[in-house]
Every structure is written in C-alpha cells, then in structure tokens.
Scaffold this motif. Sequence first.
Motif, PDB file in Angstrom:
ATOM      1  N   THR A 134      86.745  29.691  29.120  1.00 16.65           N
ATOM      2  CA  THR A 134      86.066  29.432  30.399  1.00 16.65           C
ATOM      3  C   THR A 134      84.560  29.454  30.221  1.00 16.65           C
ATOM      4  O   THR A 134      83.842  28.571  30.727  1.00 16.65           O
ATOM      5  CB  THR A 134      86.479  30.496  31.432  1.00 16.65           C
ATOM      6  N   ILE A 135      84.069  30.440  29.495  1.00 20.27           N
ATOM      7  CA  ILE A 135      82.633  30.536  29.246  1.00 20.27           C
ATOM      8  C   ILE A 135      82.139  29.303  28.500  1.00 20.27           C
ATOM      9  O   ILE A 135      81.072  28.752  28.810  1.00 20.27           O
ATOM     10  CB  ILE A 135      82.326  31.815  28.451  1.00 20.27           C
ATOM     11  N   LEU A 136      82.915  28.854  27.511  1.00 22.76           N
ATOM     12  CA  LEU A 136      82.509  27.676  26.736  1.00 22.76           C
ATOM     13  C   LEU A 136      82.467  26.426  27.601  1.00 22.76           C
ATOM     14  O   LEU A 136      81.564  25.594  27.459  1.00 22.76           O
ATOM     15  CB  LEU A 136      83.465  27.483  25.557  1.00 22.76           C
ATOM     16  N   PHE A 137      83.431  26.273  28.504  1.00 19.57           N
ATOM     17  CA  PHE A 137      83.423  25.119  29.399  1.00 19.57           C
ATOM     18  C   PHE A 137      82.206  25.150  30.326  1.00 19.57           C
ATOM     19  O   PHE A 137      81.547  24.128  30.546  1.00 19.57           O
ATOM     20  CB  PHE A 137      84.709  25.071  30.222  1.00 19.57           C
ATOM     21  N   ILE A 138      81.893  26.326  30.863  1.00 21.82           N
ATOM     22  CA  ILE A 138      80.751  26.442  31.773  1.00 21.82           C
ATOM     23  C   ILE A 138      79.446  26.190  31.025  1.00 21.82           C
ATOM     24  O   ILE A 138      78.588  25.410  31.465  1.00 21.82           O
ATOM     25  CB  ILE A 138      80.742  27.826  32.450  1.00 21.82           C
ATOM     26  N   ILE A 139      79.296  26.851  29.866  1.00 20.71           N
ATOM     27  CA  ILE A 139      78.087  26.654  29.069  1.00 20.71           C
ATOM     28  C   ILE A 139      77.982  25.202  28.610  1.00 20.71           C
ATOM     29  O   ILE A 139      76.892  24.612  28.590  1.00 20.71           O
ATOM     30  CB  ILE A 139      78.087  27.609  27.859  1.00 20.71           C
ATOM     31  N   GLY A 140      79.132  24.623  28.223  1.00 19.74           N
ATOM     32  CA  GLY A 140      79.122  23.236  27.768  1.00 19.74           C
ATOM     33  C   GLY A 140      78.669  22.263  28.843  1.00 19.74           C
ATOM     34  O   GLY A 140      77.870  21.358  28.582  1.00 19.74           O
ATOM     35  N   TRP A 141      79.177  22.460  30.072  1.00 22.71           N
ATOM     36  CA  TRP A 141      78.759  21.579  31.165  1.00 22.71           C
ATOM     37  C   TRP A 141      77.284  21.761  31.499  1.00 22.71           C
ATOM     38  O   TRP A 141      76.543  20.781  31.676  1.00 22.71           O
ATOM     39  CB  TRP A 141      79.605  21.836  32.410  1.00 22.71           C
TER      40      TRP A 141
END
Length: 296
Positions: free
Chosen positions: A219-226
């Motif tokens: 989840t953190i990676l998706f948020i940071i990625g976006w």
Amino acid sequence: MKQGTVTKRQRKSKREPQMAWYVFLMPTLLGILIFMVYPLIESLRLSFTKGVSEQFAGFDNYANVLQSGTFWYAMYNTIYITFFQMIIAIPIGFILACLINNLRQGSNFFKVLFYIPNVTSMVAAATVFLAMLHPDGPLNYVAELLGFEKILWLSQPLSAKWGVILLAVWHWLGFVIIINLANLQAISTDYYEASSIDGASRFQQWLYITLPNMVGSLTILFIIGWIGGLQRFADAYMLGGLQGSPARSLHTVVGFVFERGFGGQEYGLASAATYVLFLFILVLTFINTKLTKMKI
C-alpha cells in the motif's frame, strides 16, 4: 515560601533544556517556512492572478487549465507512464525481495546491486538510457540478435512512452525491493515454523503468511508511486525535451507547469495547474487508501 521557591527553580531548570532544543530546531523551522510554506502560499496567490502585473483573475486560470487539451494530454501521459511503472516494478520488486530474503549468502550484494540505480541521479540515468534507446544502441542490438526489427524508441509516441517506463522501472526497482525486504524481515518466524509443523508447503506459506503480511508495504509503495509518478519531470524531460517530443507524448503535468511558467511566463496559469495536480493526487491517495482498507 521556600518550598515555592524550590518549585520555581525546578521548573526553570526543566524548561532550560527544552529551550535549548527549540534553539537547535530554529534553523530547520526557518528553512521550512522560507522554502516550503512561503512558496506554497505565494503560488496559491499567483494562481488567482494573470500577467506580469499580477492582476486579479479569480478562477479564470483554473478554468483555463481544466479546458486545456494540452494539460489533459499531459495528465494522460503522466498517468499512463506511472501506471505501467508501478504494475511492472512493484510485482517484480516483491518477487525479487522474496528471492533475496531466502538467500543464505550474498543477500547484501544483491541489495546493493539493485539499489545502485535508485541513488543515481535521474539526469545521469536518463543520459545512459538515451544511449541505450538509440537506433544503434544495445537494446536494438539484442533485438536484432533475437530476430526482431529495430525499434525507433524516441521517434514514435508509444515506444517513447515505454522508453520512459523502462527507465522509471530500472530507477525505482531498488527502492521497491528494499521496502519489501524490510517488511519481509519483520514477519515473525513463528508463523512459518507453526505452519511447517502443520504440513504447509513453501508456496502455501508464501500465499497465506507472506502475502497477507505484505499488504502494508505494498500500500505504501502504491501511494508513494502515485505521488512521485504524477510529479515526474526529469526522466520525461531528458528523453523528450521541453515539449515532450515526439508529438508531446512525453509531455507531463509538471512539464506543462514548467513550459507555461518558465517558458511562457504564465505564472498564474502554471500555479493553478500545480494546485489542480495537488487536488488530483490528494483524491487519488484517499481512494487508494480506502480501497486498501476494504481489502484488509
């Protein structure tokens, strides 16, 4: 009275160390106010003005941004590159992190090997990729050995986008691996020992223990990625220039802001575009968080 005097002295002695910490924090706080808070307020003010004279324009700049075909094409390019960057980098990074985590020897070597691109300057990395994406570069050389035709990476809109995607994946993959490794190593070994006693296979352990415990880091990676991807500029700028050539296929939202602000001196319009982007990222992050919580 003496007791009161002692109490005041004790309070004063306790307050003095706290004041010392505030003194040490002052340079950082001043830096945040000068270089972060003030530019945010100033750009918000500029978004309601137009021209060099900064005449009040109300919401005209926001209306112009939302009606601009160039802005929405830049938004499409940004979302397209970011989406494919994440759906490629995050699964591959997760699988590589699982493989590295199971190594008995040499895990540190692979951590460093994969993380080196992430600490490399994007300008330097993009310069290397310009050579790799050249018609006579290494990628086309390998393609010809495999029997494929040369790809003119930076001459066609679709292939140019995928050139930036490959660069972004290569540059971001090490960060994904490190985040996943940190979470993998935080999972208690008791779960795996108990499941092995019950006869669970390695794949079942991975499916029912590892994956559920990795939801937080993914989840953190998706948020940071976006958030990071929607603010992309350097990689697309290095490969496509100010206008995101060819045919603005590499023109991103931040590239739109840079072109209108520093190129056309339309500071009000550029400031309005940054706040439209900010609201878009805010809404997208909120939706992403809510959907992830539903899955948990």
